[in-house]
Design a protein around this motif. Structure first.
Motif, mmCIF file in Angstrom:
data_model
loop_
_atom_site.group_PDB
_atom_site.id
_atom_site.type_symbol
_atom_site.label_atom_id
_atom_site.label_comp_id
_atom_site.label_asym_id
_atom_site.label_seq_id
_atom_site.Cartn_x
_atom_site.Cartn_y
_atom_site.Cartn_z
ATOM 1 N N THR A 105 0.823 -1.209 0.000
ATOM 2 C CA THR A 105 0.000 0.000 0.000
ATOM 3 C C THR A 105 0.854 1.254 0.000
ATOM 4 O O THR A 105 0.561 2.214 -0.721
ATOM 5 N N VAL A 182 -5.358 -0.001 -8.205
ATOM 6 C CA VAL A 182 -6.473 0.504 -7.395
ATOM 7 C C VAL A 182 -6.233 1.960 -7.012
ATOM 8 O O VAL A 182 -7.138 2.804 -7.102
ATOM 9 N N MET A 183 -5.017 2.291 -6.609
ATOM 10 C CA MET A 183 -4.722 3.663 -6.215
ATOM 11 C C MET A 183 -4.702 4.600 -7.414
ATOM 12 O O MET A 183 -5.097 5.772 -7.296
ATOM 13 N N THR A 185 -6.639 4.318 -10.041
ATOM 14 C CA THR A 185 -8.058 4.563 -10.313
ATOM 15 C C THR A 185 -8.650 5.534 -9.313
ATOM 16 O O THR A 185 -9.450 6.407 -9.676
ATOM 17 N N TYR A 186 -8.269 5.425 -8.049
ATOM 18 C CA TYR A 186 -8.835 6.299 -7.023
ATOM 19 C C TYR A 186 -8.285 7.717 -7.131
ATOM 20 O O TYR A 186 -9.038 8.690 -7.017
ATOM 21 N N SER A 217 -7.609 9.574 0.569
ATOM 22 C CA SER A 217 -7.517 8.303 -0.162
ATOM 23 C C SER A 217 -7.744 7.086 0.717
ATOM 24 O O SER A 217 -7.387 5.975 0.327
ATOM 25 N N GLY A 220 -9.460 3.941 -0.959
ATOM 26 C CA GLY A 220 -8.556 3.216 -1.855
ATOM 27 C C GLY A 220 -7.435 2.521 -1.106
ATOM 28 O O GLY A 220 -7.041 1.400 -1.454
ATOM 29 N N SER A 224 -6.695 -1.562 -1.104
ATOM 30 C CA SER A 224 -5.380 -2.086 -1.471
ATOM 31 C C SER A 224 -4.788 -2.929 -0.353
ATOM 32 O O SER A 224 -4.253 -4.019 -0.593
ATOM 33 N N GLY A 297 -13.961 2.494 -2.047
ATOM 34 C CA GLY A 297 -12.725 2.219 -2.764
ATOM 35 C C GLY A 297 -12.921 1.391 -4.005
ATOM 36 O O GLY A 297 -12.288 1.612 -5.030
ATOM 37 N N ALA A 300 -14.607 3.504 -6.814
ATOM 38 C CA ALA A 300 -13.930 4.736 -7.215
ATOM 39 C C ALA A 300 -13.569 4.690 -8.693
ATOM 40 O O ALA A 300 -13.065 3.700 -9.208
#
Length: 304
Positions: A105, A182-183, A185-186, A217, A220, A224, A297, A300
């Protein structure tokens, strides 16, 4: 005048919503939707209840095929700590999966910020590579990974097989691409104006990440971290190859204990089900604690 103008728009939106619901109802009748939901619930609840009932049943009762126990006992939850060896397995799993979640993360947040906010050569290639890495099956890299880790011990004198950090490095190989995506996209959904305002006040990139990006965040980050944790907690394939008896995870301990019951005079199925519930408890607690972040999350970037 504004209130009067807003009413027709609100009415149209309400009519559109009702029309959409009516269209769905016509496509899938209410009785069919109810039947589908009931079938899905039964398919999920029955096996789960069997495990719960089996954990409080005697080994003889479970082996004889009883679904509902004739007598309840909690002795299985006390025996598993000596027969299955759950304590060491849980500690090893918490260390490997927890470290994987934290490192993946942390790296994903910084990597995603660079990929989203800065334009540079190869940026699109990296993003495509993240997607490509997620499609690589784990079984494809087990043997090459074992050979590489064994070579470290032979040629460099670095012991990797049988260590926790070797398992963590293995999990990071698969957790980092997903966590980073994922991050990415967020962070695409966060307004740039907040960062620009902080930059005008003299904030550096690290300060922007720490004081602007991280507080906004959390959904997200939670997604993650949880998925990276689950990767390490549920893994059996890599853990059974890379670990030894001192560093094996709880999933491997369950697999070894379950395999030992095959062909036995009296399989300890009650203890096996009790151990399964204990191993599932940390994951269930994670979902219960962070469920409100998980929805935000996962969705997002879905609506722009």
């Amino acid at each position: 005048m504004t209130a009067v103008a807003e009413k027709p728009g609100a009415a149209r939106a309400e009519r559109s919503r009702k029309a959409s619901n009516a269209a769905v109802a016509q496509l899938v009748p209410v009785w069919l939707r109810t039947l589908i939901v009931v079938v899905i619930c039964v398919a999920i609840v029955l096996p789960l209840m069997y495990v719960i009932f089996g954990s409080v049943n005697s080994d003889i009762g479970v082996a004889s095929g009883q679904y509902f126990p004739s007598s309840f006992t909690l002795a299985n939850f006390g025996r598993i700590w000596s027969t299955v060896g759950l304590a060491d397995g849980i500690i090893n799993s918490l260390i490997s999966a927890g470290t994987t979640a934290v490192v993946a993360t942390a790296v994903a947040v910084g990597t995603a910020y660079v990929l989203v906010r800065f334009a540079f050569f190869g940026r699109v290639t990296i993003l495509r590579g993240l997607l490509a890495l997620q499609s690589v099956p784990g079984t494809l890299v087990v043997l090459p990974l074992f050979v590489v880790f064994s070579s470290f011990s032979t040629y460099l004198g670095i012991q990797v097989i049988g260590t926790r950090w070797g398992l963590i490095v293995t999990y990071l190989t698969f957790a980092l691409p997903f966590s980073t995506w994922v991050m990415v996209t967020y962070l695409r959904g966060l307004p740039r104006e907040l960062e620009e305002a902080a930059r005008m006040d003299g904030a550096s990139n690290l300060r922007i990440i720490a004081q602007v990006i991280l507080p906004l965040s959390w959904p997200g980050i939670v997604v993650s971290a949880i998925f990276a944790f689950l990767l390490g907690w549920n893994d059996v394939l890599f853990a059974s190859v890379i670990t030894n008896s001192n560093t094996q995870t709880v999933a491997v301990a369950l697999e070894v204990f379950g395999g030992a019951q095959e062909g036995g005079a009296l399989p300890a199925y009650g203890q096996l089900m009790a151990a399964s519930l204990v191993c599932a408890a940390p994951v269930v607690l994670l979902y219960l604690i962070f469920q409100r972040y998980l929805v935000g999350g996962l969705t997002a970037g879905g609506v722009k």
